[in-house]
Design a protein around this motif. Structure first.
Motif, PDB file in Angstrom:
ATOM      1  N   ILE A  28       0.819  -1.216   0.000  1.00 21.94           N
ATOM      2  CA  ILE A  28       0.000   0.000   0.000  1.00 21.94           C
ATOM      3  C   ILE A  28       0.849   1.262   0.000  1.00 21.94           C
ATOM      4  CG2 ILE A  28      -1.674   1.310   1.328  1.00 21.94           C
ATOM      5  CD1 ILE A  28      -2.806  -1.410   2.226  1.00 21.94           C
ATOM      6  N   ARG A  29       1.827   1.332   0.908  1.00 22.50           N
ATOM      7  CA  ARG A  29       2.676   2.531   0.962  1.00 22.50           C
ATOM      8  C   ARG A  29       3.457   2.707  -0.338  1.00 22.50           C
ATOM      9  NH1 ARG A  29       5.087   1.991   7.132  1.00 22.50           N
ATOM     10  NH2 ARG A  29       3.094   2.329   8.201  1.00 22.50           N
ATOM     11  N   LYS A  30       3.896   1.619  -0.895  1.00 21.50           N
ATOM     12  CA  LYS A  30       4.634   1.678  -2.158  1.00 21.50           C
ATOM     13  C   LYS A  30       3.754   2.251  -3.259  1.00 21.50           C
ATOM     14  CE  LYS A  30       7.294  -1.278  -5.296  1.00 21.50           C
ATOM     15  NZ  LYS A  30       7.754  -2.667  -5.563  1.00 21.50           N
ATOM     16  N   VAL A  31       2.510   1.780  -3.319  1.00 20.37           N
ATOM     17  CA  VAL A  31       1.581   2.281  -4.337  1.00 20.37           C
ATOM     18  C   VAL A  31       1.301   3.757  -4.141  1.00 20.37           C
ATOM     19  CG1 VAL A  31      -0.796   2.126  -5.156  1.00 20.37           C
ATOM     20  CG2 VAL A  31       0.521   0.050  -4.789  1.00 20.37           C
ATOM     21  N   GLN A  32       1.148   4.191  -2.883  1.00 24.65           N
ATOM     22  CA  GLN A  32       0.875   5.598  -2.606  1.00 24.65           C
ATOM     23  C   GLN A  32       1.996   6.493  -3.105  1.00 24.65           C
ATOM     24  OE1 GLN A  32       0.260   5.362   1.630  1.00 24.65           O
ATOM     25  NE2 GLN A  32      -1.963   5.281   1.442  1.00 24.65           N
ATOM     26  N   LYS A  33       3.241   6.106  -2.839  1.00 28.35           N
ATOM     27  CA  LYS A  33       4.382   6.913  -3.273  1.00 28.35           C
ATOM     28  C   LYS A  33       4.473   6.973  -4.801  1.00 28.35           C
ATOM     29  CE  LYS A  33       7.220   6.008   0.840  1.00 28.35           C
ATOM     30  NZ  LYS A  33       8.473   5.374   1.344  1.00 28.35           N
ATOM     31  N   ILE A  34       4.293   5.810  -5.429  1.00 36.23           N
ATOM     32  CA  ILE A  34       4.390   5.775  -6.892  1.00 36.23           C
ATOM     33  C   ILE A  34       3.298   6.613  -7.525  1.00 36.23           C
ATOM     34  CG2 ILE A  34       4.262   4.299  -8.935  1.00 36.23           C
ATOM     35  CD1 ILE A  34       5.495   2.062  -7.265  1.00 36.23           C
ATOM     36  N   PHE A  35       2.073   6.507  -6.991  1.00 36.13           N
ATOM     37  CA  PHE A  35       0.962   7.254  -7.586  1.00 36.13           C
ATOM     38  C   PHE A  35       1.152   8.752  -7.405  1.00 36.13           C
ATOM     39  CE2 PHE A  35      -3.273   9.140  -7.692  1.00 36.13           C
ATOM     40  CZ  PHE A  35      -3.717   8.661  -8.910  1.00 36.13           C
ATOM     41  N   SER A  36       1.707   9.156  -6.278  1.00 32.16           N
ATOM     42  CA  SER A  36       1.963  10.585  -6.065  1.00 32.16           C
ATOM     43  C   SER A  36       2.938  11.106  -7.113  1.00 32.16           C
ATOM     44  CB  SER A  36       2.532  10.806  -4.659  1.00 32.16           C
ATOM     45  OG  SER A  36       2.800  12.173  -4.452  1.00 32.16           O
TER      46      SER A  36
ATOM     47  N   ARG B 126       3.141  -2.774 -11.762  1.00 31.07           N
ATOM     48  CA  ARG B 126       3.800  -3.909 -11.110  1.00 31.07           C
ATOM     49  C   ARG B 126       3.418  -4.002  -9.641  1.00 31.07           C
ATOM     50  NH1 ARG B 126       8.401  -2.246 -14.174  1.00 31.07           N
ATOM     51  NH2 ARG B 126       9.255  -1.183 -12.343  1.00 31.07           N
ATOM     52  N   ALA B 127       3.369  -2.851  -8.968  1.00 27.80           N
ATOM     53  CA  ALA B 127       3.023  -2.858  -7.553  1.00 27.80           C
ATOM     54  C   ALA B 127       1.582  -3.302  -7.348  1.00 27.80           C
ATOM     55  CB  ALA B 127       3.239  -1.464  -6.958  1.00 27.80           C
ATOM     56  N   GLN B 128       0.667  -2.789  -8.193  1.00 23.96           N
ATOM     57  CA  GLN B 128      -0.739  -3.164  -8.046  1.00 23.96           C
ATOM     58  C   GLN B 128      -0.968  -4.640  -8.382  1.00 23.96           C
ATOM     59  OE1 GLN B 128      -2.508  -0.157 -10.647  1.00 23.96           O
ATOM     60  NE2 GLN B 128      -3.392   0.845  -8.859  1.00 23.96           N
ATOM     61  N   SER B 129      -0.158  -5.162  -9.297  1.00 23.82           N
ATOM     62  CA  SER B 129      -0.369  -6.541  -9.741  1.00 23.82           C
ATOM     63  C   SER B 129       0.282  -7.573  -8.830  1.00 23.82           C
ATOM     64  CB  SER B 129       0.178  -6.710 -11.171  1.00 23.82           C
ATOM     65  OG  SER B 129      -0.461  -5.830 -12.059  1.00 23.82           O
TER      66      SER B 129
ATOM     67  N   ALA C 123      -9.459  -8.015  -0.799  1.00 19.00           N
ATOM     68  CA  ALA C 123      -8.082  -8.039  -0.308  1.00 19.00           C
ATOM     69  C   ALA C 123      -7.270  -6.867  -0.851  1.00 19.00           C
ATOM     70  CB  ALA C 123      -7.416  -9.356  -0.679  1.00 19.00           C
ATOM     71  N   ARG C 124      -7.584  -6.424  -2.069  1.00 16.46           N
ATOM     72  CA  ARG C 124      -6.813  -5.339  -2.683  1.00 16.46           C
ATOM     73  C   ARG C 124      -7.575  -4.019  -2.670  1.00 16.46           C
ATOM     74  NH1 ARG C 124      -4.583  -5.735  -7.723  1.00 16.46           N
ATOM     75  NH2 ARG C 124      -5.204  -3.607  -8.196  1.00 16.46           N
ATOM     76  N   LEU C 125      -8.620  -3.928  -1.846  1.00 17.58           N
ATOM     77  CA  LEU C 125      -9.437  -2.719  -1.802  1.00 17.58           C
ATOM     78  C   LEU C 125      -8.602  -1.484  -1.493  1.00 17.58           C
ATOM     79  CD1 LEU C 125     -12.094  -1.135  -1.699  1.00 17.58           C
ATOM     80  CD2 LEU C 125     -12.379  -1.925   0.672  1.00 17.58           C
ATOM     81  N   ASN C 126      -7.747  -1.592  -0.479  1.00 18.03           N
ATOM     82  CA  ASN C 126      -6.976  -0.415  -0.076  1.00 18.03           C
ATOM     83  C   ASN C 126      -6.005   0.032  -1.162  1.00 18.03           C
ATOM     84  OD1 ASN C 126      -6.205   1.660   1.554  1.00 18.03           O
ATOM     85  ND2 ASN C 126      -5.569   0.396   3.265  1.00 18.03           N
ATOM     86  N   ILE C 127      -5.472  -0.922  -1.907  1.00 11.28           N
ATOM     87  CA  ILE C 127      -4.582  -0.562  -3.008  1.00 11.28           C
ATOM     88  C   ILE C 127      -5.353   0.188  -4.088  1.00 11.28           C
ATOM     89  CG2 ILE C 127      -3.151  -1.480  -4.871  1.00 11.28           C
ATOM     90  CD1 ILE C 127      -2.319  -3.717  -3.067  1.00 11.28           C
ATOM     91  N   ASP C 128      -6.537  -0.319  -4.423  1.00 10.95           N
ATOM     92  CA  ASP C 128      -7.347   0.339  -5.447  1.00 10.95           C
ATOM     93  C   ASP C 128      -7.812   1.728  -4.995  1.00 10.95           C
ATOM     94  OD1 ASP C 128      -7.078  -1.859  -7.086  1.00 10.95           O
ATOM     95  OD2 ASP C 128      -8.915  -2.808  -6.405  1.00 10.95           O
ATOM     96  N   LEU C 129      -8.061   1.870  -3.689  1.00  8.78           N
ATOM     97  CA  LEU C 129      -8.499   3.160  -3.162  1.00  8.78           C
ATOM     98  C   LEU C 129      -7.405   4.216  -3.273  1.00  8.78           C
ATOM     99  CD1 LEU C 129     -10.539   2.412   0.094  1.00  8.78           C
ATOM    100  CD2 LEU C 129     -11.355   3.531  -1.977  1.00  8.78           C
TER     101      LEU C 129
END
Length: 599
Positions: free
Chosen positions: A196-204, A256-259, A312-318
């Motif tokens: 989750i944290r990784k996805v947040q940083k990448i998306f920013s 890659r992180a989301q998958s 399971a991946r709800l928070n990542i998608d959010l």
């Protein structure tokens, strides 16, 4: 009720910032549209119930038809399956329509709220923000609010209810097999926490890269004449290509992180199904279990796999939508800088006398533009501001319309301080024509009517005639219905200028501001428009900025502005006789004109 460890895992996955953003969305948009969400939730509940019912019926289908070989069961169970399927189909349609209607309303409402908040900002905000960033916030923020709520409602209503219903089927058929299948969820939840944290940083980073691409692309398209004139295509292309390549790499990292949660869920799902098959197969062959129980549990397990994976991946998608929602709140939380205090009186213009008294102002801290500027523009007269560039002439007009607020001093119209009257009444009393004409990408009629939207066709034509624009307008195939293009790109500079002057004629305000209003005109057109402006200035208080002194020779008063102060004032002949700063400027321009004429 979730087990304590699983509940703690969910809580740890959700950051306080995420909880605050989601909570605010539910308290604002969610509460306003709770009825629509409730209807959608009911339809989702029906979908979950019918899905669970189909899984449960699978046991009877196997036992009654294939084991017991009952002919009557074929018709009964087939009808039941058909009824459940049709009901599920209608429920799916109902929830999709209900959710879409609510979502579209949220987008529309938020775009209106953002637009209202942006219109309540001062010019300084827009000067300090790029159009690309503002537009991205305007569109992405409104969309993100809908996406966050829809994602959560769908996860709770469709996915969670489906998992609960299918789990109930598994428990009814065989509690131990249900436990084997349910072991996937806690492991999956724990497995995606690190992502989750990784996805947040990448998306920013991805978001800011998108702003850069949009910013530089818009500037390139708007400045295409400059780019082509200076043959900058290769440089601009290379710069934007580099931004696009960075965006591509960030998007690949994001994907890659989301998958990464996918292989984990696939592996765990396979393990769960394999264990269920082993246990159920042994039970059927050696433990006296019926095949129907086995197939019912397998069906429920397979049907629950996709909704469990989405949960399971709800928070990542959010994560990808929450940043947009926070952008929305950043706009909505900005104070309404141009909101007038309740009870603020309107400006009442009787004669139109303008007074600047010891005014100090700077666009940036410690960089003053006006340094104690004072002058009076008498009612019904024309006052010209002349002087070198950068002296503060255009700033005077910006402050008079309260695009910016002064640091100290006073500006008054007919004795009323302009910072103590409503902005709308102030700006309604002022007509403005600038050398940098802005036209909207509509028709000529619409651009002239911007001066007074309620004007009749006859009044619009009369304003165009007064501005010496009617003839060239009628020369177009569609006349007043001709489109001007983006920023008036399909018109010449002189044509744009005359449409702007027609707009000022139509507004018919008691105070007129002219900022080099004839700068873009040729000599013949200028002569005609000067006549029109002379008529427009009659019985109005007019403030003129001029670099060409010949255009203001007949002004009632000329103020020489240098370094933020009025250093000289008077009529043309008086100032020439003084042989001061105005005389020097006049001589320089006159000498330059003489040289051009002799050449």
């Amino acid at each position: 009720m979730l087990p304590p460890k699983l509940a703690n895992a969910f809580r740890n996955m959700i950051s306080p910032e995420t909880r605050d953003t989601v909570g605010r969305l539910f308290l604002t948009d969610g509460r306003r549209h709770w009825k629509g969400y409730a209807i959608s939730f009911v339809f989702m509940g029906i979908m979950a119930a019918t899905t669970s019912g189909l899984a449960y019926l699978m046991g009877d289908v196997i036992n009654r038809i294939f084991v017991e070989q009952s002919s009557s069961a074929i018709w009964i169970l087939s009808a039941a399956v058909l009824a459940l399927s049709i009901t599920k189909g209608f429920a799916a349609y109902g929830q999709a329509v209900a959710l879409a209607r609510v979502g579209n309303r949220i987008v529309a409402d938020n775009q209106k709220r953002v637009l209202d908040r942006l219109f309540a900002q001062d010019v300084a905000y827009f000067s300090g923000s790029h159009t690309a960033e503002i537009m991205l916030r305007f569109n992405t923020g409104a969309q993100a609010a809908r996406n966050v709520l829809n994602l959560i409602i769908t996860s709770l209503g469709r996915d969670l209810l489906s998992v609960i219903g299918l789990t109930a089927v598994m428990i009814i058929q065989d509690p131990f097999m249900a436990c084997i299948g349910l072991v996937v969820m806690p492991i999956a939840v724990g497995g995606v926490r690190a992502l989750i944290r990784k996805v947040q940083k990448i998306f920013s980073r991805e978001f800011h890269a998108a702003i850069k691409i949009m910013t530089e692309s818009i500037e390139a398209f708007q400045g295409i004449r400059t780019i082509k004139s200076f043959t900058m295509e290769d440089d601009q292309r290379a710069k934007i290509y580099e931004r696009i390549d960075r965006m591509e790499k960030a998007s690949n990292r994001m994907m890659r992180a989301q998958s990464q949660s996918g292989p984990l869920m696939e592996a765990l799902g396979g393990v769960a199904i394999g264990l269920v098959v082993m246990y159920a197969g042994w039970g059927v062959l050696h433990g006296g279990r019926t095949p129907g129980e086995f197939f019912s549990v397998i069906t429920a397990l397979l049907l629950s796999y996709e909704p469990a994976k989405r949960l399971a991946r709800l928070n990542i998608d959010l994560t990808t939508h929450l940043l947009g929602a926070r952008m929305l709140f950043e706009i909505l939380d900005r104070p309404a800088v141009e909101a007038d205090a309740p009870g603020t009186p309107d400006l009442v213009v009787e004669s139109g006398k303008i007074e600047f008294d010891d005014v100090f102002f700077g666009y940036r801290e410690n960089e003053p533009v006006l340094r104690g500027l004072s002058f009076v523009a008498e009612a019904g007269q024309t006052t010209a501001l002349v002087g070198p560039s950068g002296g503060g002439k255009s700033t005077v007009m910006n402050l008079l319309e309260r695009f910016y607020e002064i640091k100290s001093g006073t500006i008054a119209i007919d004795g009323q301080k302009i910072n103590q009257v409503t902005r709308k009444s102030l700006r309604r009393s002022i007509g403005f024509v600038s050398q940098d004409v802005f036209l909207f990408s509509g028709s000529i009629r619409e651009n002239i009517a911007a001066g007074r939207p309620s004007a009749s066709e006859e009044e619009i034509v009369a304003a165009a005639r007064a501005a010496h624009a009617h003839d060239f307008i009628m020369g177009f195939e569609n006349g007043y219905d001709s489109f001007v293009g983006e920023h008036g790109a399909q018109l010449s500079g002189g044509q744009r200028q005359r449409i702007a002057i027609a707009r000022a004629f139509l507004k018919d305000a008691p105070i007129l501001l002219l900022d080099e209003a004839t700068a873009a005109l040729d000599s013949e057109s200028e002569a005609e428009v000067q006549k029109a402006l002379h008529e427009l200035q009659r019985n109005r208080t007019t403030l003129v900025i001029a670099h060409r002194l010949q255009t203001v020779i007949n002004a009632d008063r000329i103020c020489v502005v240098e370094k933020g102060r009025v250093v000289e004032s008077g009529r043309h002949d008086e100032l020439v006789a003084k042989r001061g700063r105005y005389f020097t400027l006049h001589q320089l321009q006159f000498a330059g004109q003489q040289e051009r004429l002799s050449a």
